[in-house]
Design a protein around this motif. Structure first.
Motif, PDB file in Angstrom:
ATOM      1  N   UNK A  42      41.499  44.299  40.468  1.00  0.00           N
ATOM      2  CA  UNK A  42      40.664  43.099  40.439  1.00  0.00           C
ATOM      3  C   UNK A  42      41.066  42.122  41.529  1.00  0.00           C
ATOM      4  N   UNK A  43      42.358  41.936  41.729  1.00  0.00           N
ATOM      5  CA  UNK A  43      42.806  41.020  42.787  1.00  0.00           C
ATOM      6  C   UNK A  43      42.429  41.547  44.164  1.00  0.00           C
ATOM      7  N   UNK A  44      42.528  42.878  44.329  1.00  0.00           N
ATOM      8  CA  UNK A  44      42.157  43.454  45.627  1.00  0.00           C
ATOM      9  C   UNK A  44      40.662  43.332  45.870  1.00  0.00           C
ATOM     10  N   UNK A  79      39.858  39.493  46.396  1.00  0.00           N
ATOM     11  CA  UNK A  79      40.643  38.766  47.384  1.00  0.00           C
ATOM     12  C   UNK A  79      41.268  37.515  46.810  1.00  0.00           C
ATOM     13  N   UNK A  80      41.382  37.444  45.504  1.00  0.00           N
ATOM     14  CA  UNK A  80      41.943  36.284  44.826  1.00  0.00           C
ATOM     15  C   UNK A  80      43.149  36.710  43.990  1.00  0.00           C
ATOM     16  N   UNK A  81      43.895  35.751  43.480  1.00  0.00           N
ATOM     17  CA  UNK A  81      45.101  36.040  42.699  1.00  0.00           C
ATOM     18  C   UNK A  81      45.000  35.631  41.229  1.00  0.00           C
ATOM     19  N   UNK A 135      50.193  32.533  39.041  1.00  0.00           N
ATOM     20  CA  UNK A 135      48.878  33.172  39.227  1.00  0.00           C
ATOM     21  C   UNK A 135      48.178  33.492  37.907  1.00  0.00           C
ATOM     22  N   UNK A 136      48.850  33.134  36.776  1.00  0.00           N
ATOM     23  CA  UNK A 136      48.267  33.349  35.455  1.00  0.00           C
ATOM     24  C   UNK A 136      47.883  32.007  34.843  1.00  0.00           C
ATOM     25  N   UNK A 190      42.349  27.576  43.145  1.00  0.00           N
ATOM     26  CA  UNK A 190      42.847  28.786  42.484  1.00  0.00           C
ATOM     27  C   UNK A 190      41.699  29.531  41.806  1.00  0.00           C
ATOM     28  N   UNK A 191      40.694  29.926  42.587  1.00  0.00           N
ATOM     29  CA  UNK A 191      39.534  30.569  41.967  1.00  0.00           C
ATOM     30  C   UNK A 191      39.926  31.855  41.239  1.00  0.00           C
ATOM     31  N   UNK A 192      39.168  32.167  40.233  1.00  0.00           N
ATOM     32  CA  UNK A 192      39.529  33.285  39.349  1.00  0.00           C
ATOM     33  C   UNK A 192      39.290  34.637  40.010  1.00  0.00           C
TER      34      UNK A 192
END
Length: 991
Positions: free
Chosen positions: A680-682, A685-687, A723-724, A762-764
């Motif tokens: 999902x992060x890949x 492109x978000x964390x 990041x959580x 910090x977009x989801x």
């Protein structure tokens, strides 16, 4: 030495109004009075206007002042030793004993707490505490010397046999009278052998559950605290203090009298018993029980209006029945074993030569040693449940050419295990059973040198050594009584027969209680009495040239072994866990052959020991097992099968999401979650990942990062990585919002969180959520929540991850996937536990577009994930699920279970909401249904009691107050009913 009249006492004639007057005249207090029970005195509860309570005792006039003075000295001794006792209040003249109309009257503080006598079931810890309290009593009183102690009374166990015998005519029930009389004779005989060696000192004499007040502990159990009523204080056998206390434990679960060994062991730990005292314990217990029954009948005979005595009759009868349910000799050996006293052993045999040559020298051919035990490979796939399972083992041996088939001594027989039973059954054989095919007459020779004694047709008995007997059943006639025989001498014949024949050989102590073999097998005993029979008997194997295979319950040793090598963070179940070595379907079996209904193993969705899975493993491991970078058909076949299980709309895609068409296989649920987060992060492109509060997702670095359960990690919320983000858990029973419209309100709060995260830069990347709140105990999400939440996440550019590790794969019954309950389709699905039915398989289902994002981070590979072996196992699981209709079974049996639990809630206020669907249920236990105060201590204790009754169930949720119900999907209606009945019993009797 003052004497108390034999045969019971009539209580003093003192009324409630008299008690009020006594309190006013002698202690200067104004109080109301209510009578408390007593067999021989009068006791009253005094309550003053401000609520202060005290107890007024009017002694029976038979008791002298010296006895009362001794009691006061004993109270002082108890206080010095730290034993809790009520304070005694002096009267207006300063004396502890007051006189009223010729009667002696005393007043003491009211002992706060609850009476222990009516508390129902006592847990092992409570039984041990009573033993510790009895030890503290004798230790505190050991140095007490006072003239008032030297008095004769009927409850002195030194004269209990005579007292009980004298009361026999009062027992109107002739059958009961005969039982009591026989018990007196047996106990008296055993006590006579050790009486001279029993220490005498001051003892309380009546330290029972009726004379101890309890307090509730942190575990929600009632624990013994304050000692009451020293009316029977006198000199007596020290060990009698223990016996009297232990006997009063028996009626708390009279079906299982040997649980009182907990009390005996605890006493011994603090007040060590000599071997003579140990031998006296059970005879004194049964003698006390006999005296209780006889005196109860006598008390009603002379004082028919004594309601207290009348109410106690049933409990006294239960004590007697429980005490005599175990043969005296057997119980005594159990006490000796538990206290560590060595047992005698028979003389070692000389070399026995070839198998059975010492018994049947004319036998020609192979001797097969059968394995009817818990770990027998011959009994796999449920073969042990067949009524003729043992005969099948014998027939198979004969078909293989064996000349004899031996059922060994001391091997716990899985073939005798009973499922869906609250009680263990006899599984441990006391003898070696030798099965022989049809054939001619065979000479039987003596395997020991000794003297023929007590033999008859069909049995040869040879006494040898110091008090040992070799018995051979199934023979023809034996030599004359008294004949001396040497090893190898002919002693009988095995008869010629056209059918199978059996010889049963045992080595027993002469004083062993009688256990008669059946025509073709050894007698068997319950696992709980095996320690006694290991002392009463010996394995005949060394005398017969056979391997010694006798077993004992090694669970305590195995637990100690594990604790030596385990880290403190590694969990285990139960205070005293059984050692589980066999599983079949939804049953687990311990090493003693005790079966349990498994209500927690959602890993083995098909059930334990599934032959289809076993065959798949066996076949594939013999052919090929490599890694997924090689080309083989199983990987694609299994992946296609998984995708075919998705709902149609998930495979088709829509405007806001891709079709789910790609499978990534790993080894576990933790790895699956870890991989889904990475993907999902890949892909985005978000964390930032949003997880719900009170969630559990795994133990790897990433899956643990989104695990927010304070039960699993008390510091979870404070230690999440940056990041959580933790969102509110939509628990419609305990959360911020409850009732109608809760789903929309929780989703709106999540939307606000997403907006705030975006504003903070910090977009989801992903939102991860169990489709049903499994960690909370199967709490279904509020209506509309997940659909609204998914829409908001996707609108914010994030991906939706459904953690189906616990709740998916048919467990819901009404749907294959948990997310179907909410009418949604996720972007990624994590799966694991039931995929391999215990074999380590995990996976992620997603779209090719999302999965391809991994390429930007390098190649993805798992050494074991997706290998031929795991895929073949996965295919076998899917085949079995379809063939056996397990999803439908989850729906039907799960509905039956939920209905049963909800019916219990109508009778037991401790049960709050019953959560879940299908075979993922949670029974939430609460102390108050309005406040929903968690009953966590009660839940843990209830799980321990359920284990004793043959049910494996454990707690879950943030508060650990929910009984988690997630059994194998093959659970039957009969087992479901058994579980509901067991829970009903525990809630009714106590824990």
């Amino acid at each position: 030495m003052p004497e108390q009249p034999t045969g019971g006492l009539v209580r003093p004639d003192v009324s409630v109004s008299d008690a009020v007057a006594i309190a006013r005249e002698h202690w200067g207090i104004t109080a109301t009075a209510s009578e408390l029970g007593s067999n021989q005195d009068r006791n009253f509860l005094l309550t003053e206007a401000d609520g202060t309570r005290s107890v007024l005792r009017v002694d029976n006039p038979v008791f002298p002042d010296s006895a009362r003075d001794a009691q006061h000295a004993a109270l002082d001794a108890y206080r010095r030793a730290g034993v809790a006792v009520p304070a005694a209040f002096p009267g207006r003249d300063g004396s502890l004993t007051q006189r009223w109309r010729g009667l002696s009257v005393r007043r003491s503080a009211f002992a706060e707490g609850e009476p222990m006598v009516d508390a129902g079931y006592f847990a092992p810890v409570v039984l041990r505490e009573f033993g510790t309290l009895a030890a503290a009593s004798v230790n505190a009183l050991s140095a007490l010397a006072h003239p008032g102690l030297d008095r004769a009374h009927m409850w002195d166990m030194r004269v209990a046999a005579d007292e009980a015998r004298g009361l026999l005519p009062s027992i109107e029930d002739s059958a009961l009278r005969g039982r009591v009389e026989g018990t007196i004779v047996q106990a008296e005989r055993l006590l006579a052998a050790v009486a001279e060696q029993l220490p005498v000192q001051a003892v309380h004499g009546d330290l029972t559950d009726d004379n101890v007040m309890g307090e509730h502990g942190d575990d929600a159990r009632l624990h013994p605290r304050t000692v009451l009523d020293l009316g029977d204080l006198a000199l007596g056998w020290r060990v009698a203090e223990l016996a009297v206390c232990a006997s009063s434990m028996l009626h708390h679960e009279p079906e299982r009298p040997l649980r009182v060994l907990e009390t005996i062991v605890a006493f011994h730990a603090d007040a060590p018993l000599s071997e003579s005292e140990a031998r006296a314990v059970w005879p004194l217990i049964v003698l006390r029980a006999a005296l209780l029954v006889a005196s109860g009948w006598r008390q009603l005979e002379i004082d028919g209006g004594n309601d207290y005595a009348r109410e106690r009759i049933a409990g006294e009868q239960a004590i007697f029945d429980a005490a005599t349910a175990v043969p005296l000799a057997e119980a005594t050996e159990l006490v000796l074993d538990r206290l560590g006293f060595a047992a005698a052993a028979p003389p070692a045999p000389t070399s026995a030569g070839a198998p059975l040559a010492a018994l049947l020298p004319g036998l020609e051919g192979e001797v097969a040693i059968l394995d009817p035990g818990v770990e027998s490979e011959d009994l796999a796939a449920g073969a042990w449940l067949e009524p003729d399972a043992e005969r099948a083992l014998v027939r198979a041996a004969f078909a293989g050419g064996a000349a004899a088939a031996v059922m060994p001594y001391g091997v716990y027989r899985l073939t005798r295990t009973r499922v869906d039973s609250a009680d263990a059954v006899p599984t441990w054989p006391l003898a070696t059973a030798i099965h022989l095919p049809a054939g001619g007459r065979l000479l039987i020779t003596a395997p020991v040198a000794g003297r023929i004694e007590g033999s008859g047709y069909g049995t040869v008995r040879i006494s040898f050594g110091d008090g040992w007997v070799c018995e051979i059943h199934g023979a023809e006639s034996a030599p004359d009584l008294g004949t001396e025989v040497e090893t190898g001498d002919g002693v009988s014949w095995l008869p010629e027969s056209e059918t199978e024949r059996t010889l049963v050989v045992s080595i027993l102590r002469r004083d062993a209680p009688g256990k008669v073999p059946t025509v073709d097998d050894a007698p068997l005993v319950l696992p709980e009495v095996v320690p006694a029979w290991r002392r009463f008997s010996a394995d005949p194997a060394p005398w017969l040239g056979l391997p010694a295979l006798a077993q004992a319950d090694e669970a305590p040793a195995e637990l100690a072994r594990r604790e030596r090598i385990f880290a403190s963070a590694q969990e285990r179940y139960y205070e005293r866990p059984p050692q589980i070595e066999h599983g079949w379907r939804h049953h687990l079996v311990d090493t003693t052959g005790r079966a349990y209904v498994d209500m927690v193993n959602n890993v083995t969705g098909l059930g334990h020991g599934h032959p289809g899975v076993a065959d798949a493993v066996n076949r594939q491991i013999r052919i090929l097992n490599t890694n997924s970078r090689f080309l083989y058909r199983e990987l694609a076949e299994y992946s296609e099968r998984l995708l075919a299980l998705l709902p149609d709309d998930a495979r088709e895609g829509s405007a806001d999401r891709d079709a789910l068409d790609t499978v990534l296989l790993v080894n576990s649920g933790s790895e699956a979650v870890d991989l889904a987060l990475r993907v999902a992060q890949a892909a985005t492109g978000r964390k930032t990942v949003v997880s719900l509060r009170e969630a559990y997702h795994g133990w790897t670095m990433a899956s643990d990062a989104v695990t927010t359960s304070a039960y699993d990690n008390p510091d979870a919320l404070a230690t999440r990585p940056d990041w959580v983000h933790v969102a509110d858990v939509p628990n419609r029973f305990r959360g911020t919002y409850r009732g109608e419209g809760a789903g929309a309100r929780y989703a709106a709060d999540l939307g606000a969180d997403l907006d705030r995260l975006a504003e903070e830069g910090r977009p989801i990347a992903a939102f991860i959520c169990e489709s049903v709140l499994g960690n909370a105990g199967g709490v279904l999400l509020p209506d509309g929540y997940l659909a609204d939440a998914y829409a908001r996440v996707r609108a914010a550019g994030g991906l939706c991850i459904a953690d189906e590790v616990q709740v998916g794969f048919g467990r819901m019954g009404s749907s294959f996937w948990g997310f179907e309950q909410s009418g949604v389709v996720p972007d990624l699905i994590t799966i694991a536990k039931p995929m391999g039915n215990g074999f380590p398989i995990g996976g992620v289902i997603t779209s090719q577009r999302i999965a391809d994002a991994l390429a930007g981070q390098g190649q993805f590979f798992s050494s074991a994930g997706g290998n031929p072996l795991s895929c073949r196992v996965g295919i076998a699981v899917l085949d079995a699920m379809a063939a056996e209709g397990l999803q439908e079974n989850a729906r039907v049996v799960g509905g039956r279970l939920a209905e049963g639990f909800r019916a219990l809630a109508e009778r037991h206020p401790l049960i709050g909401p019953v959560h879940g669907e299908g075979l993922y249920l949670g029974v939430e236990l609460v102390r108050d249904r309005e406040s929903m105060e968690p009953a966590a201590s009660e839940a843990a204790a209830i799980c321990e009691r359920l284990r004793e009754l043959g049910v494996i169930v454990l707690t879950t949720s943030e508060r650990s107050n929910v009984l988690k119900i997630k059994p194998p999907l093959c659970l039957t209606a009969a087992s479901a009913d058994f579980v509901v009945a067991a829970l009903d019993r525990v809630l009714s009797e106590g824990w």
